[in-house]
Motif scaffolding. Structure first.
Motif, PDB file in Angstrom:
ATOM      1  N   VAL A 190      26.694  36.557  45.382  1.00 41.87           N
ATOM      2  CA  VAL A 190      26.122  37.437  44.347  1.00 41.87           C
ATOM      3  C   VAL A 190      25.561  38.656  45.050  1.00 41.87           C
ATOM      4  N   THR A 210      28.939  39.013  40.562  1.00 42.08           N
ATOM      5  CA  THR A 210      29.473  37.794  41.170  1.00 42.08           C
ATOM      6  C   THR A 210      30.719  38.143  41.966  1.00 42.08           C
ATOM      7  N   LEU A 211      30.750  37.724  43.234  1.00 39.93           N
ATOM      8  CA  LEU A 211      31.857  38.037  44.123  1.00 39.93           C
ATOM      9  C   LEU A 211      32.444  36.747  44.694  1.00 39.93           C
ATOM     10  N   SER A 212      33.678  36.855  45.177  1.00 35.37           N
ATOM     11  CA  SER A 212      34.357  35.740  45.854  1.00 35.37           C
ATOM     12  C   SER A 212      34.823  36.241  47.206  1.00 35.37           C
ATOM     13  N   GLU A 253      36.943  35.537  50.483  1.00 38.17           N
ATOM     14  CA  GLU A 253      38.042  34.703  50.966  1.00 38.17           C
ATOM     15  C   GLU A 253      38.129  34.832  52.495  1.00 38.17           C
ATOM     16  N   ASP A 299      39.038  38.196  39.940  1.00 38.97           N
ATOM     17  CA  ASP A 299      39.872  37.854  41.088  1.00 38.97           C
ATOM     18  C   ASP A 299      40.691  39.051  41.557  1.00 38.97           C
ATOM     19  N   ARG A 348      36.613  39.713  46.422  1.00 39.81           N
ATOM     20  CA  ARG A 348      37.210  39.783  45.093  1.00 39.81           C
ATOM     21  C   ARG A 348      36.084  39.771  44.048  1.00 39.81           C
ATOM     22  N   ASP A 349      36.360  40.378  42.866  1.00 35.96           N
ATOM     23  CA  ASP A 349      35.381  40.382  41.782  1.00 35.96           C
ATOM     24  C   ASP A 349      35.596  39.172  40.884  1.00 35.96           C
ATOM     25  N   ALA A 350      34.895  39.175  39.739  1.00 30.18           N
ATOM     26  CA  ALA A 350      34.960  38.020  38.835  1.00 30.18           C
ATOM     27  C   ALA A 350      36.356  37.849  38.240  1.00 30.18           C
ATOM     28  N   ARG A 357      37.503  29.814  50.511  1.00 28.31           N
ATOM     29  CA  ARG A 357      36.744  30.797  49.736  1.00 28.31           C
ATOM     30  C   ARG A 357      35.322  30.308  49.537  1.00 28.31           C
ATOM     31  N   VAL A 358      34.403  31.302  49.406  1.00 32.69           N
ATOM     32  CA  VAL A 358      33.015  31.016  49.038  1.00 32.69           C
ATOM     33  C   VAL A 358      32.595  32.032  47.984  1.00 32.69           C
ATOM     34  N   SER A 359      31.632  31.669  47.147  1.00 31.14           N
ATOM     35  CA  SER A 359      31.111  32.562  46.108  1.00 31.14           C
ATOM     36  C   SER A 359      29.851  33.246  46.615  1.00 31.14           C
TER      37      SER A 359
END
Length: 528
Positions: A498, A485-487, A489, A471, A467-469, A494-496
């Motif tokens: 870059v 910045t990415l997320s 899942e 969501d 997902r992007d910033a 979830r983890v963040s």
């Protein structure tokens, strides 16, 4: 007393700069003598300059005019000019403002007397001219950007290769070649049949209909080129509905098809250049026009901005606009006190006139009349209330008698209604229970379908959702920019992350073994 030559003295004569006057003279001469034919003797000819241009003069026994042939026109001449040769020059007259001179820019030259080639072809040329086959009104303009070009020439030789190579360099389009003989017996009939065959093609057919035709051949002697003076070829070229370019021989070779064609090219390569534009030049022209348009818009905005500022300066100031209303306000405020005094005096006189009509005797008489009217109204109201009470008492007595006889009948109805309500309640409870069981089963089935279609089942198999910033899911790798910045899942959370630069992502470290954990229950559970 001011002098006649005083610079401040008024004058109605327009003032020009030297450049403006020279430019005006140049435009006037070029518009008046845009296309002229001049007969004269060549004088001062020394051959073409190193730049390719030729400079000389044309003269007769009484006058002399400077002449110039630009490099492009010099290459198209059928013969080379010589000193002392009497010629007929066709071109336009222009000026050279730098030295206040005028000259003729020659576009074509021909000898004043008929040459050998003109003598041999004069009879046939006069015949076709009389029929109007060479008229300029019959000639059709060439399409600016043809999609299909038809070429009538020999399939073997350098001509077709030169044409194809030149078209591919300038603006690649589809080329259809009709192979013919370009020399010898029967060549004229083949050329005429090829021109007619191209014109007979239907638009949208299996063989595309050309937008322009090129009839081409290399150089040669008069006998080699004689098939292009054939009557059938000339008539086919003149009757062609498709614009036709004649490219027969070299620059100095002229045949009758050159007069009947819509355009004459000095060489086959020149015909290819006439047929298609230069793609790079078109792109450059579009870029230049875009830049000019941008500059024009900028200048127009500046002009409008200056005009707006000039108009703003012409508007009156705020003090000037408020001067007259302010003066009127002062005059009205000055007269306000006097107006209040006069209004008070008028009200006082009106009150005094009204008070003169008010006397104690008159007031006592009116009070007695009103008191008598009130007493009469009270008496009438008491009598009305008594009559209403009597009627309501009678209605209450009748209703009481009816109610005394009612309980015996109501008891039976109440028992029957209680039994019916009890039966309906039991049936309703059973129906509601059945409907609840049916809905619970349907919801359980829908929940199983929803769990089977949920993307979380895919995540449990080792996949991850990016997902992007905002969501929102990222569906393509091209949407990920370096530093974004990415997320990520996973099935268990979830983890963040870059996004980094480079073609290949870094190799992830080997996953560490950890004890198995129970699967997280689905967040899309059943309602029951």
């Amino acid at each position: 007393m001011s002098s006649f030559f005083d610079s401040d003295s008024p004058s109605n004569v327009a003032e020009y700069s030297v450049s403006e006057l020279s430019g005006s003279i140049k435009r006037t001469i070029e518009q008046t003598f845009e296309h002229v034919r001049v007969r004269g003797e060549i004088s001062g000819y020394r051959g073409p300059h190193s730049s390719g241009h030729a400079y000389f003069a044309l003269k007769d026994d009484r006058a002399r005019i400077d002449a110039v042939i630009w490099k492009s026109a010099f290459a198209r001449l059928r013969f080379r000019p010589e000193e002392g040769m009497e010629v007929i020059a066709t071109g336009r007259v222009t000026t050279f403002p730098g030295s206040s001179k005028y000259q003729i820019v020659i576009e074509s030259l021909e000898p004043a007397g008929a040459g050998a080639l003109m003598a041999l072809l004069e009879e046939r040329k006069r015949k076709f001219t009389a029929e109007g086959l060479f008229d300029a009104a019959r000639k059709k303009p060439l399409p600016f950007m043809p999609r299909v070009i038809g070429v009538v020439t020999s399939p073997t030789g350098a001509v077709i290769r030169d044409i194809l190579h030149r078209i591919a360099d300038r603006f690649p389009v589809q080329v259809v070649v009709w192979p013919v003989r370009v020399q010898g017996d029967g060549a004229g009939d083949e050329i005429a049949a090829a021109i007619q065959g191209f014109n007979a093609l239907e638009p949208g057919g299996p063989i595309p209909r050309p937008d322009v035709l090129i009839v081409a051949r290399g150089g040669g002697s008069l006998e080699d080129l004689w098939c292009f003076n054939d009557e059938a070829v000339v008539r086919a070229a003149a009757a062609s509905g498709i614009p036709l370019i004649s490219a027969v021989g070299h620059e100095t070779d002229w045949t009758l098809i050159d007069y009947a064609a819509d355009q004459r090219a000095p060489t086959p390569t020149g015909a290819a250049e006439m047929a298609v534009p230069v793609k790079a030049e078109l792109e450059a022209q579009i870029a230049s026009l875009a830049a000019r348009l941008k500059g024009a818009v900028t200048r127009q905005m500046d002009h409008r901005r200056h005009g707006l500022r000039a108009l703003a300066r012409a508007l009156p100031s705020l003090d000037q606009l408020l001067a007259l209303p302010r003066r009127r306000f002062d005059e009205v405020s000055a007269g306000l006190g006097r107006g209040l005094q006069m209004n008070t005096a008028n009200k006082r006189r009106s009150f005094e006139r009204s008070a003169a009509h008010l006397r104690p005797e008159l007031i006592k008489t009116r009070i007695g009349d009103r008191r008598q009217r009130v007493s009469d109204l009270v008496s009438r109201a008491e009598r009305c209330v008594e009559r209403q009470l009597d009627r309501r008492q009678s209605r209450v007595s009748a209703a009481d008698a009816s109610l005394r006889a009612l309980p015996s009948r109501l008891v039976g109805q109440i028992h029957r209604a209680r039994d019916r309500v009890s039966s309906l309640g039991s049936r309703g409870d059973a129906a509601i229970g059945a409907e609840l069981r049916r809905v619970k089963g349907a919801l359980a089935a829908q929940d199983r379908v929803l769990q089977s279609l949920s993307y979380r089942n895919v995540l449990r198999r080792g996949f991850a959702l990016v997902r992007d910033a905002e969501d929102e899911p990222v569906k393509h790798a091209t949407a990920v920019k370096p530093g974004m910045t990415l997320s990520l899942e996973f099935a268990d959370g979830r983890v963040s992350a870059v996004a980094s630069e480079g073609d290949a992502p870094p190799t992830p470290p080997a996953p560490k073994k950890r004890p198995a954990r129970p699967a997280e229950p689905s967040k899309q559970g059943s309602l029951f």
